[in-house]
Design an enzyme around this catalytic site. Structure first.
Site, PDB file in Angstrom:
ATOM      1  N   PRO A   2      11.976  33.199  26.200  1.00  0.00           N
ATOM      2  CA  PRO A   2      12.613  32.637  27.394  1.00  0.00           C
ATOM      3  C   PRO A   2      11.639  32.561  28.569  1.00  0.00           C
ATOM      4  O   PRO A   2      10.835  33.465  28.792  1.00  0.00           O
ATOM      5  CB  PRO A   2      13.747  33.627  27.682  1.00  0.00           C
ATOM      6  CG  PRO A   2      13.997  34.317  26.388  1.00  0.00           C
ATOM      7  CD  PRO A   2      12.674  34.378  25.693  1.00  0.00           C
ATOM      8  N   GLU A   3      11.716  31.462  29.299  1.00  0.00           N
ATOM      9  CA  GLU A   3      10.902  31.294  30.492  1.00  0.00           C
ATOM     10  C   GLU A   3      11.802  31.485  31.717  1.00  0.00           C
ATOM     11  O   GLU A   3      12.971  31.858  31.588  1.00  0.00           O
ATOM     12  CB  GLU A   3      10.232  29.921  30.467  1.00  0.00           C
ATOM     13  CG  GLU A   3       9.333  29.728  29.244  1.00  0.00           C
ATOM     14  CD  GLU A   3       8.602  28.394  29.222  1.00  0.00           C
ATOM     15  OE1 GLU A   3       8.456  27.769  30.289  1.00  0.00           O
ATOM     16  OE2 GLU A   3       8.180  27.970  28.129  1.00  0.00           O
ATOM     17  N   LYS A  58       9.868  36.915  34.449  1.00  0.00           N
ATOM     18  CA  LYS A  58      10.760  36.771  33.301  1.00  0.00           C
ATOM     19  C   LYS A  58      11.552  38.051  33.040  1.00  0.00           C
ATOM     20  O   LYS A  58      12.071  38.254  31.941  1.00  0.00           O
ATOM     21  CB  LYS A  58       9.951  36.381  32.060  1.00  0.00           C
ATOM     22  CG  LYS A  58       9.145  35.093  32.240  1.00  0.00           C
ATOM     23  CD  LYS A  58       8.240  34.829  31.060  1.00  0.00           C
ATOM     24  CE  LYS A  58       7.305  33.645  31.351  1.00  0.00           C
ATOM     25  NZ  LYS A  58       6.375  33.376  30.236  1.00  0.00           N
ATOM     26  N   HIS A 100      22.360  44.314  15.507  1.00  0.00           N
ATOM     27  CA  HIS A 100      21.270  44.109  16.461  1.00  0.00           C
ATOM     28  C   HIS A 100      21.711  44.369  17.905  1.00  0.00           C
ATOM     29  O   HIS A 100      20.971  44.056  18.835  1.00  0.00           O
ATOM     30  CB  HIS A 100      20.722  42.691  16.331  1.00  0.00           C
ATOM     31  CG  HIS A 100      20.171  42.377  14.975  1.00  0.00           C
ATOM     32  ND1 HIS A 100      19.253  43.190  14.334  1.00  0.00           N
ATOM     33  CD2 HIS A 100      20.423  41.341  14.119  1.00  0.00           C
ATOM     34  CE1 HIS A 100      18.951  42.663  13.155  1.00  0.00           C
ATOM     35  NE2 HIS A 100      19.649  41.551  12.999  1.00  0.00           N
ATOM     36  N   ARG A 271      -1.461  27.816  21.950  1.00  0.00           N
ATOM     37  CA  ARG A 271      -0.171  27.249  22.332  1.00  0.00           C
ATOM     38  C   ARG A 271      -0.245  25.731  22.340  1.00  0.00           C
ATOM     39  O   ARG A 271      -1.272  25.156  22.685  1.00  0.00           O
ATOM     40  CB  ARG A 271       0.245  27.742  23.721  1.00  0.00           C
ATOM     41  CG  ARG A 271       0.468  29.237  23.796  1.00  0.00           C
ATOM     42  CD  ARG A 271       0.726  29.661  25.215  1.00  0.00           C
ATOM     43  NE  ARG A 271       1.018  31.079  25.317  1.00  0.00           N
ATOM     44  CZ  ARG A 271       1.157  31.729  26.461  1.00  0.00           C
ATOM     45  NH1 ARG A 271       1.033  31.072  27.603  1.00  0.00           N
ATOM     46  NH2 ARG A 271       1.422  33.016  26.481  1.00  0.00           N
TER      47      ARG A 271
END
EC number: 3.2.2.23
Length: 281
Positions: A2-3, A58, A100, A271
Site C-alpha cells: 500500500p502507498e 505509509k 491470519h 521496480r
C-alpha cells in the site's frame, strides 16, 4: 505494498471507530510476525483512549491518552477489518482467513477492529510517551502538506545524480510516495523517469509538485488502488486503478491527445516504471 492513498483511505475508515473511543478489549493472537509484537501490547492497549488517529508516510499512528502511540504498517498484504452491529451486515471476504487475524481490538461500542495479514510483513508496535519511533525519525515532508513545496523539492534534487523516479521514492526526500503514484505523476509532468534528479529544471519541479498532489488527492477520493490486496476498512475495493494513465499499461497507446507514442515499461532498481518516451523528456 500500500502507498499513501491506500493507507490514508484505511485511516479514514478506521477513524470513526477508534478516534475518541476507548479500546475495551485487545487480543494479540499471533506474536511471531516478521516484526514481533510487543510483549506488553495487550496490557498497554486495554482501557486506552485513542485521542487521535493520524498517518505519517505509509504508517498509521493511534495516539493514546497518557500511553504513547500504537504504530501500524500494513506491509504487503495487511488489512484492517471492521465488524460490529454499527456496521450492519458484514460479509468477510472468503480470501481473508481468520487464522491470519493477528491483532484484534474491540472499542467501547462493541465494534471489532482486526489486523489481518496473510504474509506477515506488516507491523504493529508501541511508541512510548514523548518518543519518536526510529522508522519515522528521518522521513521527509508529507506530499500533501504545506512543507512539500517546489523550493523544498528543488533543494532536495539539487546535485543528485540519481534518476528522478528513485529520488521521489526516497522517503527521506518525500514521505509516502510509491511506484504507482510516482509513475503517474511523472507522466502528467512530462518528465522521463530516467532523467537525473539534479537535471530537472525549476519550472518542471514546480509542475511536478502540483501533479504529485493532484494524483494523490484523486486516488484518495477513489479509495486508493486495489491491484491485489488493498481493501478499504469497510471491505470495499478502491477504484483509482481504473484511472491509471500509464501504470500497468505497457503497450497501450499514450493517452495524451495527439500523441502517437506507446506506453513502455522499464525496470529501475528492481521496480517497473511505465512512461511514454514521446511525452516524457
Amino acid at each position: 505494498m500500500p502507498e499513501l492513498p491506500e493507507v490514508e483511505t484505511v485511516r479514514r475508515g478506521l477513524q470513526p471507530h477508534l478516534e475518541g473511543r476507548v479500546i475495551a478489549r485487545a487480543e494479540a493472537r499471533r506474536p511471531d510476525l516478521r516484526w514481533p509484537l510487543p510483549p506488553d501490547l495487550v496490557q498497554v492497549l486495554t482501557g486506552a483512549r485513542v485521542v487521535a488517529l493520524r498517518r505519517r508516510s505509509k504508517y498509521i499512528l493511534a495516539e493514546l491518552e497518557d500511553r504513547g502511540s500504537l504504530l501500524l504498517h500494513l506491509g504487503m498484504s495487511g488489512r484492517m477489518l471492521i465488524e460490529g452491529e454499527s456496521q450492519g451486515d458484514f460479509h468477510r471476504d472468503p480470501a481473508i482467513l481468520p487464522r491470519h487475524d493477528h491483532v484484534v481490538l474491540w472499542n467501547d461500542q462493541g465494534t471489532r477492529i482486526t489486523f489481518n495479514d496473510a504474509r506477515r510483513f506488516g507491523m504493529v508496535d508501541l511508541v512510548p510517551p514523548g518518543a519518536e519511533h526510529p522508522l519515522l525519525a528521518h522521513l521527509g515532508p508529507e506530499p500533501l502538506s504545506d512543507a512539500f513545496t517546489a523550493e523544498a523539492l528543488a533543494a532536495a534534487f539539487a546535485g543528485r545524480r540519481m534518476p528522478v523516479k528513485a529520488a521521489l521514492l526516497d522517503q527521506r526526500i518525500v514521505a509516502g510516495l510509491g511506484n504507482i503514484y510516482v509513475s503517474e505523476a511523472l507522466y502528467r509532468a512530462g518528465i522521463d523517469p530516467r532523467r537525473l534528479a539534479g537535471a530537472v529544471t525549476a519550472p518542471e519541479v514546480a509542475a511536478l509538485v502540483g501533479h504529485v498532489r493532484a494524483v494523490l488527492e484523486e486516488a484518495i477520493a477513489a479509495g486508493g488502488s486495489s491491484l491485489r490486496d488493498h481493501r478499504q476498512a469497510t471491505g470495499e475495493l478502491g477504484y483509482f486503478q481504473h484511472s491509471f494513465r500509464v501504470y500497468g499499461r505497457e503497450g497501450a497507446p499514450c493517452p495524451t491527445p495527439g500523441c502517437t507514442g506507446t506506453v513502455q515499461r522499464i525496470v529501475q532498481s528492481g521496480r517497473s516504471s511505465f512512461f511514454c518516451p514521446l511525452c516524457q523528456q
